[in-house]
Design a protein around this motif. Sequence first.
Motif, PDB file in Angstrom:
ATOM      1  N   LEU A 188      31.284  46.355  32.893  1.00  0.00           N
ATOM      2  CA  LEU A 188      31.669  46.403  34.300  1.00  0.00           C
ATOM      3  C   LEU A 188      33.176  46.395  34.444  1.00  0.00           C
ATOM      4  O   LEU A 188      33.906  46.006  33.520  1.00  0.00           O
ATOM      5  CB  LEU A 188      31.062  45.225  35.072  1.00  0.00           C
ATOM      6  CG  LEU A 188      31.469  43.815  34.630  1.00  0.00           C
ATOM      7  CD1 LEU A 188      31.449  42.871  35.835  1.00  0.00           C
ATOM      8  CD2 LEU A 188      30.491  43.292  33.570  1.00  0.00           C
ATOM      9  N   HIS A 189      33.641  46.827  35.604  1.00  0.00           N
ATOM     10  CA  HIS A 189      35.065  46.775  35.927  1.00  0.00           C
ATOM     11  C   HIS A 189      35.486  45.319  36.119  1.00  0.00           C
ATOM     12  O   HIS A 189      34.719  44.507  36.652  1.00  0.00           O
ATOM     13  CB  HIS A 189      35.363  47.557  37.213  1.00  0.00           C
ATOM     14  CG  HIS A 189      35.147  49.035  37.087  1.00  0.00           C
ATOM     15  ND1 HIS A 189      36.051  49.857  36.453  1.00  0.00           N
ATOM     16  CD2 HIS A 189      34.137  49.828  37.516  1.00  0.00           C
ATOM     17  CE1 HIS A 189      35.609  51.100  36.494  1.00  0.00           C
ATOM     18  NE2 HIS A 189      34.447  51.113  37.126  1.00  0.00           N
ATOM     19  N   SER A 190      36.701  45.015  35.734  1.00  0.00           N
ATOM     20  CA  SER A 190      37.182  43.640  35.876  1.00  0.00           C
ATOM     21  C   SER A 190      37.462  43.266  37.322  1.00  0.00           C
ATOM     22  O   SER A 190      37.563  42.087  37.653  1.00  0.00           O
ATOM     23  CB  SER A 190      38.450  43.436  35.041  1.00  0.00           C
ATOM     24  OG  SER A 190      39.485  44.294  35.494  1.00  0.00           O
ATOM     25  N   HIS A 191      37.587  44.292  38.204  1.00  0.00           N
ATOM     26  CA  HIS A 191      37.887  43.993  39.610  1.00  0.00           C
ATOM     27  C   HIS A 191      36.639  43.994  40.480  1.00  0.00           C
ATOM     28  O   HIS A 191      36.735  44.018  41.708  1.00  0.00           O
ATOM     29  CB  HIS A 191      38.903  45.014  40.156  1.00  0.00           C
ATOM     30  CG  HIS A 191      38.448  46.433  40.053  1.00  0.00           C
ATOM     31  ND1 HIS A 191      38.874  47.256  39.044  1.00  0.00           N
ATOM     32  CD2 HIS A 191      37.588  47.159  40.815  1.00  0.00           C
ATOM     33  CE1 HIS A 191      38.307  48.448  39.199  1.00  0.00           C
ATOM     34  NE2 HIS A 191      37.522  48.408  40.257  1.00  0.00           N
ATOM     35  N   GLU A 192      35.455  43.970  39.877  1.00  0.00           N
ATOM     36  CA  GLU A 192      34.223  43.893  40.662  1.00  0.00           C
ATOM     37  C   GLU A 192      34.228  42.635  41.529  1.00  0.00           C
ATOM     38  O   GLU A 192      34.724  41.583  41.127  1.00  0.00           O
ATOM     39  CB  GLU A 192      32.999  43.861  39.732  1.00  0.00           C
ATOM     40  CG  GLU A 192      32.753  45.130  38.957  1.00  0.00           C
ATOM     41  CD  GLU A 192      32.059  46.201  39.778  1.00  0.00           C
ATOM     42  OE1 GLU A 192      31.827  45.981  40.978  1.00  0.00           O
ATOM     43  OE2 GLU A 192      31.764  47.265  39.210  1.00  0.00           O
ATOM     44  N   TYR A 193      33.628  42.752  42.711  1.00  0.00           N
ATOM     45  CA  TYR A 193      33.498  41.578  43.586  1.00  0.00           C
ATOM     46  C   TYR A 193      32.661  40.517  42.864  1.00  0.00           C
ATOM     47  O   TYR A 193      31.599  40.802  42.330  1.00  0.00           O
ATOM     48  CB  TYR A 193      32.814  41.967  44.903  1.00  0.00           C
ATOM     49  CG  TYR A 193      32.644  40.803  45.846  1.00  0.00           C
ATOM     50  CD1 TYR A 193      33.702  40.364  46.633  1.00  0.00           C
ATOM     51  CD2 TYR A 193      31.419  40.142  45.931  1.00  0.00           C
ATOM     52  CE1 TYR A 193      33.545  39.285  47.501  1.00  0.00           C
ATOM     53  CE2 TYR A 193      31.244  39.070  46.789  1.00  0.00           C
ATOM     54  CZ  TYR A 193      32.319  38.643  47.567  1.00  0.00           C
ATOM     55  OH  TYR A 193      32.158  37.582  48.407  1.00  0.00           O
TER      56      TYR A 193
END
Length: 388
Positions: A188-193
């Motif tokens: 996953l992206h590190s900036h996911e909510y």
Amino acid sequence: MNFDFTEKQQRIADQAKQIAQKLDLEDVVQRDLAGTFSKPLFRQLINQGVGKWLLPKSMKGDDLNALELTAGIESLAEHCEDSGLIFALSAHLCACIHPIRAFASSEQQAQWLPKITNEAWIGTHAITEPQAGSDIYAMTTNAQKSEDGFVLNGHKDYITNAPVADFIVVHLRTEDRGNYFDYSTFILHSHEYGVSLAKAPHSKSGLRTTAMGDIHFNDCQVPEDALIGRLGAGAPIFQVSMEWERVCLFALYLGQMKRQLQKTAHYVSERQQFDAPLSSYQAVQHQLCDMYFNYETGRLLLYKAAWSLDKGDMSGVASSLAKISISNAAISNGQTAVQLHGAQGVISGDIERMLRDAMPSAIFSGTSNVLKNNISTALIKRLKAQWI
């Protein structure tokens, strides 16, 4: 038996040397003291060719095997004094890129690998928790199935590259049946909510130019296609990732020890005491010999482990033997180099930094004590089966 590099191994080692020698490392002492990771230098490594090392051939990558990657990382570390930078890069390659290459679907590879390479994204591989270090099966951070995918909750501690990561490869508990299939792997992206990365890295004694921090998941919603492989396939993915990390990543200590040997041999040859160079004294000659012996022994075990890995050996014996040997060698050689350099050895610089950077090697990727237990268990089984 041929110990020469293949043409491809030599090409990768030469490429790594050229890339490393172009790095501007004038501020490495200051960054080490401040505990600062250099993303520009990481980006430079990726953009100058390292980013293609593990890309599949279908994406115009080099698709390196373990032996070839080991040769590349050893050469990078030999010619780059920032071991923390090479450690961060190696963790990214071995524990993030390789699992995507080996286990992700073709759709996931097409989604992630070009972006990671073209934009020099840095990955973090999240396993360790407060009560789940060596005891990985004590993991509690979990992913619960939802209508839209999975919901992630919990936290990971002491994670390499976490404060600077662009994406995360994380192992999570997805069942609680008390068996091998309780764990799954996600990307996953590190900036996911719902994802919180430590802003300030942990202050460490060694590898200070690698950023280490914690990751918190608070009702983080990810889609179905965040799952790498099948549900419950996290344990074998983790095992393969650790094998690559214990083998290929530890090539950085081979490169560091070779650089250390070169500097130490030059110093004892030039340094005069009692009207003679230090290298003329038998005690110093023996210490230098021991350093070289440690390097060569570790190198033989590591390249054998890489060869075994390419042959499909997942027993963990070869990799554990190599890791233990290189950890001991790197720490011992670091202490000897400091001793032989005298006061120069304890002043901030490459010699004292190499000792500090070697100290964590006996802890990460499996502590030496745990790996000895694993080797002993495997050894007893092999002896009973008359396989030795």
